[in-house]
Write an enzyme that holds these catalytic residues in place. Structure first.
Site, PDB file in Angstrom:
ATOM      1  N   GLY A 249     -30.855   3.926  28.887  1.00 39.23           N
ATOM      2  CA  GLY A 249     -31.123   3.616  27.490  1.00 39.23           C
ATOM      3  C   GLY A 249     -30.681   4.619  26.451  1.00 39.23           C
ATOM      4  O   GLY A 249     -30.844   4.387  25.255  1.00 39.23           O
ATOM      5  N   GLU A 294     -31.156   5.821  35.183  1.00 38.78           N
ATOM      6  CA  GLU A 294     -30.113   4.795  35.240  1.00 38.78           C
ATOM      7  C   GLU A 294     -29.303   4.685  33.952  1.00 38.78           C
ATOM      8  O   GLU A 294     -29.319   3.647  33.296  1.00 38.78           O
ATOM      9  CB  GLU A 294     -30.764   3.431  35.516  1.00 38.78           C
ATOM     10  CG  GLU A 294     -31.610   3.402  36.754  1.00 38.78           C
ATOM     11  CD  GLU A 294     -32.410   2.120  36.887  1.00 38.78           C
ATOM     12  OE1 GLU A 294     -32.582   1.671  38.036  1.00 38.78           O
ATOM     13  OE2 GLU A 294     -32.861   1.571  35.865  1.00 38.78           O
ATOM     14  N   PRO A 295     -28.587   5.731  33.586  1.00 40.73           N
ATOM     15  CA  PRO A 295     -27.785   5.622  32.362  1.00 40.73           C
ATOM     16  C   PRO A 295     -26.541   4.754  32.591  1.00 40.73           C
ATOM     17  O   PRO A 295     -25.875   4.874  33.615  1.00 40.73           O
ATOM     18  CB  PRO A 295     -27.393   7.072  32.069  1.00 40.73           C
ATOM     19  CG  PRO A 295     -27.470   7.776  33.378  1.00 40.73           C
ATOM     20  CD  PRO A 295     -28.448   7.036  34.236  1.00 40.73           C
ATOM     21  N   ARG A 297     -24.675   2.833  29.393  1.00 41.06           N
ATOM     22  CA  ARG A 297     -23.931   2.953  28.138  1.00 41.06           C
ATOM     23  C   ARG A 297     -23.458   4.379  27.868  1.00 41.06           C
ATOM     24  O   ARG A 297     -22.313   4.597  27.479  1.00 41.06           O
ATOM     25  CB  ARG A 297     -24.829   2.481  26.990  1.00 41.06           C
ATOM     26  CG  ARG A 297     -24.139   2.361  25.641  1.00 41.06           C
ATOM     27  CD  ARG A 297     -25.166   2.131  24.518  1.00 41.06           C
ATOM     28  NE  ARG A 297     -26.074   1.042  24.819  1.00 41.06           N
ATOM     29  CZ  ARG A 297     -25.839  -0.230  24.515  1.00 41.06           C
ATOM     30  NH1 ARG A 297     -24.744  -0.571  23.885  1.00 41.06           N
ATOM     31  NH2 ARG A 297     -26.728  -1.168  24.829  1.00 41.06           N
ATOM     32  N   ARG A 334     -19.999  -8.562  21.481  1.00 44.48           N
ATOM     33  CA  ARG A 334     -21.220  -7.900  21.022  1.00 44.48           C
ATOM     34  C   ARG A 334     -21.527  -8.111  19.538  1.00 44.48           C
ATOM     35  O   ARG A 334     -22.685  -8.113  19.143  1.00 44.48           O
ATOM     36  CB  ARG A 334     -21.199  -6.400  21.368  1.00 44.48           C
ATOM     37  CG  ARG A 334     -21.280  -6.171  22.882  1.00 44.48           C
ATOM     38  CD  ARG A 334     -21.472  -4.709  23.262  1.00 44.48           C
ATOM     39  NE  ARG A 334     -22.781  -4.204  22.885  1.00 44.48           N
ATOM     40  CZ  ARG A 334     -23.014  -3.379  21.879  1.00 44.48           C
ATOM     41  NH1 ARG A 334     -22.017  -2.934  21.136  1.00 44.48           N
ATOM     42  NH2 ARG A 334     -24.234  -2.994  21.616  1.00 44.48           N
ATOM     43  N   TYR A 338     -25.112  -9.621  18.845  1.00 43.33           N
ATOM     44  CA  TYR A 338     -26.129  -8.765  18.217  1.00 43.33           C
ATOM     45  C   TYR A 338     -25.699  -8.187  16.869  1.00 43.33           C
ATOM     46  O   TYR A 338     -26.317  -7.258  16.381  1.00 43.33           O
ATOM     47  CB  TYR A 338     -26.452  -7.532  19.085  1.00 43.33           C
ATOM     48  CG  TYR A 338     -26.426  -7.646  20.568  1.00 43.33           C
ATOM     49  CD1 TYR A 338     -27.465  -8.287  21.240  1.00 43.33           C
ATOM     50  CD2 TYR A 338     -25.410  -7.065  21.329  1.00 43.33           C
ATOM     51  CE1 TYR A 338     -27.473  -8.335  22.634  1.00 43.33           C
ATOM     52  CE2 TYR A 338     -25.418  -7.114  22.716  1.00 43.33           C
ATOM     53  CZ  TYR A 338     -26.455  -7.751  23.360  1.00 43.33           C
ATOM     54  OH  TYR A 338     -26.469  -7.790  24.719  1.00 43.33           O
ATOM     55  N   CYS A 365     -11.331 -20.149  18.591  1.00 46.91           N
ATOM     56  CA  CYS A 365     -11.640 -21.261  17.704  1.00 46.91           C
ATOM     57  C   CYS A 365     -13.124 -21.311  17.444  1.00 46.91           C
ATOM     58  O   CYS A 365     -13.857 -22.143  17.988  1.00 46.91           O
ATOM     59  CB  CYS A 365     -11.152 -22.562  18.320  1.00 46.91           C
ATOM     60  SG  CYS A 365      -9.376 -22.590  18.404  1.00 46.91           S
ATOM     61  N   GLU A 366     -13.563 -20.393  16.599  1.00 51.30           N
ATOM     62  CA  GLU A 366     -14.989 -20.138  16.399  1.00 51.30           C
ATOM     63  C   GLU A 366     -15.049 -19.274  15.143  1.00 51.30           C
ATOM     64  O   GLU A 366     -14.508 -18.161  15.144  1.00 51.30           O
ATOM     65  CB  GLU A 366     -15.419 -19.338  17.620  1.00 51.30           C
ATOM     66  CG  GLU A 366     -16.828 -19.284  18.069  1.00 51.30           C
ATOM     67  CD  GLU A 366     -17.401 -20.582  18.561  1.00 51.30           C
ATOM     68  OE1 GLU A 366     -18.354 -20.992  17.900  1.00 51.30           O
ATOM     69  OE2 GLU A 366     -16.917 -21.181  19.531  1.00 51.30           O
ATOM     70  N   TYR A 394     -20.415  -2.619  28.167  1.00 51.79           N
ATOM     71  CA  TYR A 394     -20.790  -3.974  27.753  1.00 51.79           C
ATOM     72  C   TYR A 394     -19.704  -4.693  26.951  1.00 51.79           C
ATOM     73  O   TYR A 394     -19.998  -5.475  26.057  1.00 51.79           O
ATOM     74  CB  TYR A 394     -22.125  -3.949  26.973  1.00 51.79           C
ATOM     75  CG  TYR A 394     -23.212  -3.243  27.738  1.00 51.79           C
ATOM     76  CD1 TYR A 394     -23.662  -3.763  28.954  1.00 51.79           C
ATOM     77  CD2 TYR A 394     -23.755  -2.036  27.307  1.00 51.79           C
ATOM     78  CE1 TYR A 394     -24.623  -3.103  29.694  1.00 51.79           C
ATOM     79  CE2 TYR A 394     -24.732  -1.376  28.048  1.00 51.79           C
ATOM     80  CZ  TYR A 394     -25.157  -1.908  29.235  1.00 51.79           C
ATOM     81  OH  TYR A 394     -26.111  -1.249  29.972  1.00 51.79           O
TER      82      TYR A 394
HETATM   83  C1  LIG Z   1     -29.331  -2.152  31.240  1.00 53.76           C
HETATM   84  C2  LIG Z   1     -30.167  -1.330  32.133  1.00 53.76           C
HETATM   85  C3  LIG Z   1     -29.885   0.033  32.311  1.00 53.76           C
HETATM   86  C4  LIG Z   1     -28.813   0.754  31.539  1.00 53.76           C
HETATM   87  O1  LIG Z   1     -29.116   0.862  30.197  1.00 53.76           O
HETATM   88  P1  LIG Z   1     -28.151   1.693  29.210  1.00 53.76           P
HETATM   89  O2  LIG Z   1     -28.732   1.443  27.878  1.00 53.76           O
HETATM   90  O3  LIG Z   1     -26.800   1.131  29.370  1.00 53.76           O
HETATM   91  O4  LIG Z   1     -28.227   3.117  29.632  1.00 53.76           O
HETATM   92  C5  LIG Z   1     -30.657   0.727  33.215  1.00 53.76           C
HETATM   93  N1  LIG Z   1     -31.633   0.123  33.923  1.00 53.76           N
HETATM   94  C6  LIG Z   1     -31.929  -1.182  33.770  1.00 53.76           C
HETATM   95  C7  LIG Z   1     -33.004  -1.784  34.586  1.00 53.76           C
HETATM   96  C8  LIG Z   1     -31.217  -1.943  32.873  1.00 53.76           C
HETATM   97  O5  LIG Z   1     -31.521  -3.236  32.719  1.00 53.76           O
END
Ligand SMILES: *Cc1c(COP(=O)(O)O)cnc(C)c1O
Length: 441
Positions: A249, A294-295, A297, A334, A338, A365-366, A394
């Site tokens: 995140g 879990e990075p 992005r 994206r 969003y 075509c949008e 993404y």
């Molecule tokens: C999407 C996601 C991530 C990665 O999030 P980033 O914002 O890309 O770092 C990690 N863990 C889980 C469970 C996710 O759904």
């Protein structure tokens, strides 16, 4: 413009990424094109793992959240860097395994893992499965028993911290398809349920509070709440978690509304998390859990750009000017999804001052097919090269063949040299799975 390490403007006035001239890349590989800087990706992976090694005595593993950008080369880079990955589908798992990614460093996520996905994960003996439903726990237990194995699992928990880019809120009972809430007792009940499974070995808990977050305190708060939950579970059941997965995140720079964090600056996020875990565990008399993060992005987002060629230009007096490019929502949905903001650079005249505000439109075509509506650029003409920055995460992973456009190729730049990691599609690829029934022949 973001000119730090991966990007710069060279003497010819061209944008460079990882030492490769974007005009040369466009000539050699054509546009639209995704370009990734390998050094940036590796530095981010290493920074996170080094931080765990140095500040948490190596008792943890970085899992690259491969949904951000999944292809064989990415799993190979992660493997070389010695980190793990998280996958969210059979397709991502297959891609990782196809290049020999060590199964014990793969973790599977998903709120609705399909039977074949569970089977493939169990058969591959992956490191962990993050369980997110009673039905899933029951099915996995049965399926593990059939195989005569015991599968390590974590439970996805909702600690009640919901983070947004520059703020966070604490919510009592979040409405989400993901996770079990701590606050209403759902997480505790699920924990007891999983502890009764003979063929699942509960290792601990997972949370992921959101994405594109800059607010350090929201991560710290989540870590604190997770440790409090581990203690509550120990009190009530005697089970003490030995693994804590705090998700991903961390935010990245898209426009100057976002912070620009140099690679080394991301250490601060992890240090804050590690500090909170150590503090809370000490205060609560818990042993330090194995730490997973879990990075996604933040590892690939700023490592990537997309190159487009300007085609049709349409100026609607008093309203706006549209530059249409040879890509669009099929390579970057994206903005459509969003209203995400990006920064664009006129890559073949990158040293020129911005002269006008334009919208960049795709070729689909949008009417809503836009990359964005408020880019400041020099006066562009047909044939100019546009680079949209921070598209590494993404974009490719969300691309489609809408309108039967080609999903662009991707190249990886290393020491100024680029090579394909995803080759261009052909018309033949687009019709590969089409079937003409006999009665239509
Ligand atoms: C999407 C996601 C991530 C990665 O999030 P980033 O914002 O890309 O770092 C990690 N863990 C889980 C469970 C996710 O759904």
């Amino acid at each position: 413009m973001n000119t730090r390490d991966t990007l710069k403007v060279n003497a010819a006035g061209h944008l460079e990424i990882g030492g490769a001239d974007c005009c040369d890349l466009a000539r050699e590989f054509k546009t639209p094109l995704y370009v990734f800087d390998e050094a940036y990706i590796r530095r981010m992976m290493r920074l996170y793992q080094d931080t765990i090694n140095e500040e948490y005595e190596g008792r943890g593993l970085v899992l690259y959240a491969s949904k951000a950008f999944s292809c064989k080369a990415m799993y190979l880079i992660a493997k070389e860097e010695g980190i793990g990955v998280d996958v969210v589908s059979g397709g991502e798992l297959y891609t990782a395994l196809s290049v020999g990614f060590p199964a014990e460093k793969i973790y599977l996520h998903g709120n609705n893992k399909l039977p074949y996905e569970r089977a493939e994960a169990l058969d591959a003996r992956i490191g962990g499965i993050i369980v997110d439903a009673y039905t899933e726990a029951d099915a996995l237990d049965r399926e593990a028993e059939e195989r005569g194995i015991v599968q390590d699992v974590l439970i996805r928990v909702n600690p009640g911290v919901e983070a947004h880019t520059h703020a966070y809120v604490q919510t009592a009972t979040p409405d989400s398809k993901f996770g079990f809430s701590v606050s209403d007792g759902a997480a505790m009940a699920m924990t007891k349920h999983v502890l009764e499974k003979k063929h699942l070995r509960l290792r601990g808990f997972h949370c992921h509070i959101g994405s594109q977050i800059f607010e350090k305190h929201s991560f710290v708060l989540a870590a604190e709440k997770m440790c409090a939950f581990i203690e509550a579970v120990r009190k009530e059941t005697g089970f003490e978690a030995d693994t804590l997965n705090l998700g991903g995140g961390f935010g990245i720079w898209y426009t100057d509304e976002d912070a620009k964090i140099p690679v080394e600056g991301y250490r601060g996020y992890l240090s804050a998390l590690i500090g909170a875990v150590k503090r809370e565990c000490n205060a609560r008399g818990l042993k330090l859990p194995f730490l997973l993060i879990e990075p996604g992005r933040s590892i690939v987002g700023e490592a990537g750009i997309t190159l487009y060629t300007v085609g049709a230009i349409k100026e609607i007096p008093g309203i706006r000017k549209y530059l249409a490019v040879d890509g669009g929502m099929f390579d970057n949905p994206r903005y459509c999804l969003y209203q995400s903001k990006y920064t664009a650079v006129l890559a073949n005249r990158a040293a020129e001052e911005p002269r006008e505000r334009v919208a960049i439109a795709g070729k689909c075509c949008e009417s809503g097919d836009l990359i964005g509506v408020d880019f400041n650029l020099p006066r562009a003409k047909e044939g100019d090269l546009i680079a949209v920055l921070s598209t590494g995460a993404y974009n490719y992973s969300m691309a489609s063949n809408y309108n039967r456009n080609f999903i662009p190729a991707a190249v990886l730049v290393k020491d100024g040299k680029a090579r394909y990691i995803v080759k261009p599609q052909t018309y033949e690829d687009l019709v590969r799975n089409d079937v003409v029934p006999d009665d239509l022949k």
